[in-house]
Design an enzyme around this catalytic site. Structure first.
Site, PDB file in Angstrom:
ATOM      1  N   ASP A 323      24.140 -16.737  -0.977  1.00  0.00           N
ATOM      2  CA  ASP A 323      24.626 -15.356  -0.983  1.00  0.00           C
ATOM      3  C   ASP A 323      24.044 -14.574   0.195  1.00  0.00           C
ATOM      4  O   ASP A 323      22.927 -14.846   0.642  1.00  0.00           O
ATOM      5  CB  ASP A 323      24.216 -14.694  -2.309  1.00  0.00           C
ATOM      6  CG  ASP A 323      25.023 -13.440  -2.590  1.00  0.00           C
ATOM      7  OD1 ASP A 323      25.969 -13.155  -1.840  1.00  0.00           O
ATOM      8  OD2 ASP A 323      24.692 -12.747  -3.565  1.00  0.00           O
ATOM      9  N   HIS A 340      29.507 -16.062   7.577  1.00  0.00           N
ATOM     10  CA  HIS A 340      29.802 -17.389   7.024  1.00  0.00           C
ATOM     11  C   HIS A 340      29.584 -18.470   8.078  1.00  0.00           C
ATOM     12  O   HIS A 340      29.066 -19.551   7.776  1.00  0.00           O
ATOM     13  CB  HIS A 340      31.242 -17.425   6.515  1.00  0.00           C
ATOM     14  CG  HIS A 340      31.521 -16.410   5.457  1.00  0.00           C
ATOM     15  ND1 HIS A 340      30.717 -16.234   4.359  1.00  0.00           N
ATOM     16  CD2 HIS A 340      32.523 -15.487   5.345  1.00  0.00           C
ATOM     17  CE1 HIS A 340      31.209 -15.267   3.602  1.00  0.00           C
ATOM     18  NE2 HIS A 340      32.299 -14.793   4.184  1.00  0.00           N
ATOM     19  N   LEU A 432      21.050 -38.901  -1.125  1.00  0.00           N
ATOM     20  CA  LEU A 432      21.326 -37.575  -1.659  1.00  0.00           C
ATOM     21  C   LEU A 432      22.796 -37.469  -2.058  1.00  0.00           C
ATOM     22  O   LEU A 432      23.680 -37.853  -1.286  1.00  0.00           O
ATOM     23  CB  LEU A 432      20.999 -36.516  -0.606  1.00  0.00           C
ATOM     24  CG  LEU A 432      21.412 -35.075  -0.929  1.00  0.00           C
ATOM     25  CD1 LEU A 432      20.557 -34.507  -2.050  1.00  0.00           C
ATOM     26  CD2 LEU A 432      21.321 -34.208   0.326  1.00  0.00           C
TER      27      LEU A 432
END
Length: 569
Positions: A323, A340, A432
């Protein structure tokens, strides 16, 4: 199928049948069958590496991989399942049956999907809903089992789940003795009904190129004709495999060929140009029996190393709400979408940091279902960033398995196709697991799982009074996703914004004031450090001994924002 694609399809079909035949050869004992399947797989690994083979089936498969530039290493998992099948299979319930069936079928179907991609067939085998696709394959598998029931029973195999058999007391014993009884007849009627429902998926071909759509539509029709033959066979089903009549087949195939010819005349397919020099017979790929060697992530510019976390205090799954991108940009006088774009670097940093510290699961909230309320220019910029990341793909040489969590509706098809491609090409990686939540909503996820359970109750597979948390968890889009241990949100907001509500029931919450573009891997390490200092009780009192010290996963009921958040909520 277009003529140019048929040799490749026959090569895949022949290879699948070759290992099945080895696994089903009951002239030798189970151990010897498994050895033969294993030897065939090892020989294929060798043939892939050398580019040729003395075995005609493997030679055809290797030649297909070379000509079409296919990565056939993904077939290794399906072949390994067949090797285990050599020792016989028994399934307690539909869930274990589905896992087995999909494990053997999906990789082969994915190769056909890749063939259409390579042939340039527009939206090749584009499936709007993964559940529709996998349910159709369940129907394919069940139809095959019902068709081959006589052959399987003759060699002592009964490839139906105990959960289905238990609904018709006595049928399992009757089948083992090749007796046609009322219980057996009722079982067959119920299973053909179920298989017919599974292969009849109206949404299966939605959004597809008309050529593949005709192929799948015809396949579904042929499967239904096969099920009609199973239904009509009666006691003969236990003696010989039923087959639909020539006339029934012709009624489906003849018009389908005409439709297919028209579809492919409008969008012809061509064989991709192979490599000019056949120095390597197949695209660059490691033999699937050997684990590839991956690079280490680039070090942090400061040289800082991750803290040493004891294994029993290390979280398994960290989920992040990224955020503050828009607010970061506004404070600098920039358009929101520049935040972004700046946040993309932070997302990469988190992946590098997760690999360095040894985290197993990292989930990043990229685009929520609520984000569509935003300005169209901002949404367009977010999607453009996603396209760039998927095309550049900075984790190609790292041991990262990529998964997408969300809905395809409203997303551009090229983005959906690229995400599916990254999923397929990284699915065998074991480091991962990076899950990117794109067009994701937590309540929507639970609603879809509830709908799947309702369909199973409707089909008679599940008793509604016996539904447990585990049943709902198994119907979530990613049933193997572990519960979230640590939920971290940047940007000074303190809410969870409809993010993974099922998985975060016992998560530790961690909120920080930094805007997402201001973070790097060291912030992830700090979050994990904070987690290790928490006492996790999962409902127990503070002085009660609790299984699962800080870092241990809670008793599980279940199972990205490539810098694009400011997730609403």
């Amino acid at each position: 199928m277009p003529a140019v694609m048929r040799p490749a399809c026959w090569a895949l079909w022949a290879a699948a049948n070759a290992i099945d035949d080895l696994a089903d050869d009951h002239s030798v004992d189970a151990e010897r069958r498994a050895e033969r399947v294993g030897a065939w797989i090892a020989a294929l690994d060798h043939d892939v590496a050398t580019g040729s083979s003395t075995d005609p089936v493997r030679r055809a498969l290797v030649d297909t991989a070379w000509r079409w530039r296919l990565d056939i290493s993904g077939l290794h998992g399906a072949m390994a399942v067949v090797r285990r099948d050599s020792h016989g299979q028994r399934f307690a319930d539909w869930n274990s049956w589905r896992a087995w069936g999909r494990g053997t079928l999906l990789p082969w179907f994915d190769q056909v999907r890749d063939l259409f991609d390579k042939a340039g067939a527009g939206v090749a085998l584009r499936l709007d809903r993964q559940e529709v696709y996998t349910t159709f394959l369940d129907g394919v598998r069940l139809t095959d089992i019902l068709t081959d029931l006589s052959a399987d029973l003759a060699q002592g195999d009964l490839l139906l789940p105990g959960q289905a058999l238990d609904r018709f007391p006595g049928c399992e014993d009757d089948l083992s003795h090749l007796r046609w009884s009322p219980a057996t007849a009722a079982l067959v009627t119920d299973l053909t009904r179920l298989a017919r429902a599974w292969v009849t998926q109206p949404a299966l071909a939605h959004g597809m190129h008309p050529g593949p759509a005709v192929v799948l539509d015809t396949m579904a029709g042929l499967l239904r004709a096969q099920l009609d033959a199973v239904d009509a066979a009666g006691p003969a089903l236990l003696r010989t495999p039923p087959r639909p009549s020539t006339a029934a087949t012709a009624r489906l195939v003849v018009p389908a060929r005409a439709r297919s010819a028209l579809a492919w005349s409008l969008t012809p397919v061509t064989l991709p140009r192979p490599r000019e020099a056949r120095t390597s017979a197949v695209p660059a790929q490691s033999p699937p029996a050997r684990r590839p060697v991956f690079d280490r992530p680039p070090p942090h510019p400061s040289g800082e190393q991750p803290p040493r976390i004891p294994a029993d205090r290390m979280p398994t799954h960290v989920a992040v709400i990224m955020d503050g991108n828009g607010r970061w940009a506004r404070r600098r006088g920039l358009p929101r979408h520049e935040g972004h774009r700046a946040g993309r670097a932070a997302a990469r940093e988190m992946v590098y940091g997760a690999l360095e510290i040894g985290l197993r699961h990292l989930t990043l909230y990229t685009l929520s279902t609520e984000n569509w309320k935003r300005d169209g220019e901002e949404i367009g910029a977010i999607l453009d960033i996603l396209r760039e990341e998927l095309e550049d793909y900075p984790f190609q040489d790292l041991d990262v398995r990529v998964r997408w969590h969300g809905r395809p509706e409203r997303l551009p098809q090229d983005v959906v196709d690229s995400m599916r491609l990254r999923e397929r090409t990284t699915r065998d990686r074991t480091g991962l697991t990076l899950t990117t939540c794109i067009n994701y909503g937590g309540r929507d996820e639970i609603t879809r799982a509830a709908a799947a359970l309702a369909r199973r109750v409707r089909d008679g597979e599940l008793d509604p009074d016996a539904i447990r948390e585990e049943d709902l968890a198994r119907h979530l889009p990613h049933p193997d996703m572990p519960d979230v241990d640590l939920l971290w949100r940047t940007g000074a907001e303190q809410r969870v914004s409809n993010f993974l509500p099922w998985h975060t029931s016992y998560a530790e919450l961690y909120f920080t004031p930094d805007h997402w573009p201001e973070t790097d891997r060291r912030h992830l390490w700090q979050a994990i450090g904070e987690y290790t200092r928490r006492q996790r009780r999962h409902g127990a009192s503070a002085d009660s001994p609790v299984p699962g010290t800080p870092g241990a996963a809670p008793p599980s009921g279940t199972s990205e924002n490539v810098g694009a958040s400011d997730v609403p909520g």
